[in-house]
Motif scaffolding. Structure first.
Motif, PDB file in Angstrom:
ATOM      1  N   TRP A  29       0.678  -1.197   0.160  1.00  0.00           N
ATOM      2  CA  TRP A  29      -0.127   0.154   0.081  1.00  0.00           C
ATOM      3  C   TRP A  29       0.786   1.355   0.049  1.00  0.00           C
ATOM      4  CZ3 TRP A  29      -4.197   1.594  -2.111  1.00  0.00           C
ATOM      5  CH2 TRP A  29      -4.715   2.629  -1.639  1.00  0.00           C
ATOM      6  N   GLY A  41      -6.427   5.834   3.708  1.00  0.00           N
ATOM      7  CA  GLY A  41      -7.653   5.121   4.067  1.00  0.00           C
ATOM      8  C   GLY A  41      -8.281   4.527   2.993  1.00  0.00           C
ATOM      9  N   TRP A  42      -7.879   4.915   1.570  1.00  0.00           N
ATOM     10  CA  TRP A  42      -8.621   4.351   0.401  1.00  0.00           C
ATOM     11  C   TRP A  42      -7.854   2.951   0.411  1.00  0.00           C
ATOM     12  CZ3 TRP A  42      -9.210   8.139  -4.123  1.00  0.00           C
ATOM     13  CH2 TRP A  42      -9.911   9.205  -3.688  1.00  0.00           C
ATOM     14  N   GLY A  44      -9.059   0.716   1.995  1.00  0.00           N
ATOM     15  CA  GLY A  44     -10.251   0.081   2.498  1.00  0.00           C
ATOM     16  C   GLY A  44     -11.141  -0.135   1.183  1.00  0.00           C
ATOM     17  N   ILE A  47      -9.746  -3.182  -0.434  1.00  0.00           N
ATOM     18  CA  ILE A  47     -10.217  -4.730   0.128  1.00  0.00           C
ATOM     19  C   ILE A  47     -11.717  -4.846   0.135  1.00  0.00           C
ATOM     20  CG2 ILE A  47     -10.330  -5.512   2.402  1.00  0.00           C
ATOM     21  CD1 ILE A  47      -7.526  -3.976   2.883  1.00  0.00           C
ATOM     22  N   LEU A  48     -12.556  -3.679  -0.053  1.00  0.00           N
ATOM     23  CA  LEU A  48     -13.833  -4.068  -0.216  1.00  0.00           C
ATOM     24  C   LEU A  48     -14.131  -4.452  -1.793  1.00  0.00           C
ATOM     25  CD1 LEU A  48     -16.965  -3.521   0.748  1.00  0.00           C
ATOM     26  CD2 LEU A  48     -16.480  -1.212  -0.159  1.00  0.00           C
TER      27      LEU A  48
END
Length: 177
Positions: A29, A41-42, A44, A47-48
């Protein structure tokens, strides 16, 4: 329950290779974030997106197994993961990167469910437990491999090597299953 040693070995390699990329998000990352200029935070979103692809393919793997069989499903799924890894490498924008995460999730979910279905039918409970332990070995060693062996000096090479290994293992498992 008698099992073929070659098939069992390939199944272990398959579960190890499933675990290899799972823990690498944290190591990859910082490079990805800088490349695309996005906030921490992106991760996430990546992963989503991968999780959504994983769920879609996991829910439809019963139908796919009945239509394709385990071998063809593993080959097709490995191709999806390889295509997604190639897309990760060549993405020009973060949105495209996230879309390739869906593709990787779909391939990984089908590989996981396909290997589990085959193993549950053909291997003993003892082997099923050890196969899932092999996934943990892959998740643990994937981070080590990526960071300590190659990632510090050549992060692009680490991604290519991991993708190539996963592709080869899953394609050869498709031949035997």
């Amino acid at each position: 329950m008698r099992t073929s040693g070659v098939l069992l070995f390939i199944a272990y390699l398959g579960f190890i290779s499933l675990g290899l990329p799972d823990a690498a998000h944290g190591i990859n990352w910082p490079f990805v974030r800088i490349e695309f200029g996005v906030p921490i935070g992106w991760l996430g979103l990546v992963i989503l997106s991968s999780g959504i692809g994983y769920l879609i393919s996991s829910f439809s793997v019963g139908y796919l197994l009945s239509r394709l069989g385990v071998g063809r499903l593993l080959i097709l799924s490995s191709f999806l993961v390889s295509l997604g890894l190639l897309g990760f490498y060549s993405s020009s924008s973060f949105i495209v990167f996230v879309l390739f995460a869906v593709l990787i999730g779909m391939g990984s979910g089908a590989i996981d469910a396909g290997l589990n279905a085959y193993a549950a039918e053909h291997f003993s409970t003892r082997h099923m437990n050890w196969l899932h332990a092999a996934f943990g070995v892959g998740a643990t060693t994937g981070t080590y491999h990526h960071y300590h062996c190659v990632g510090e000096l050549f992060p692009e090479l680490a991604s290519r090597l991991r993708g190539s290994c996963c592709y080869l293992i899953h394609n050869y498992s498709g031949i035997y299953f």
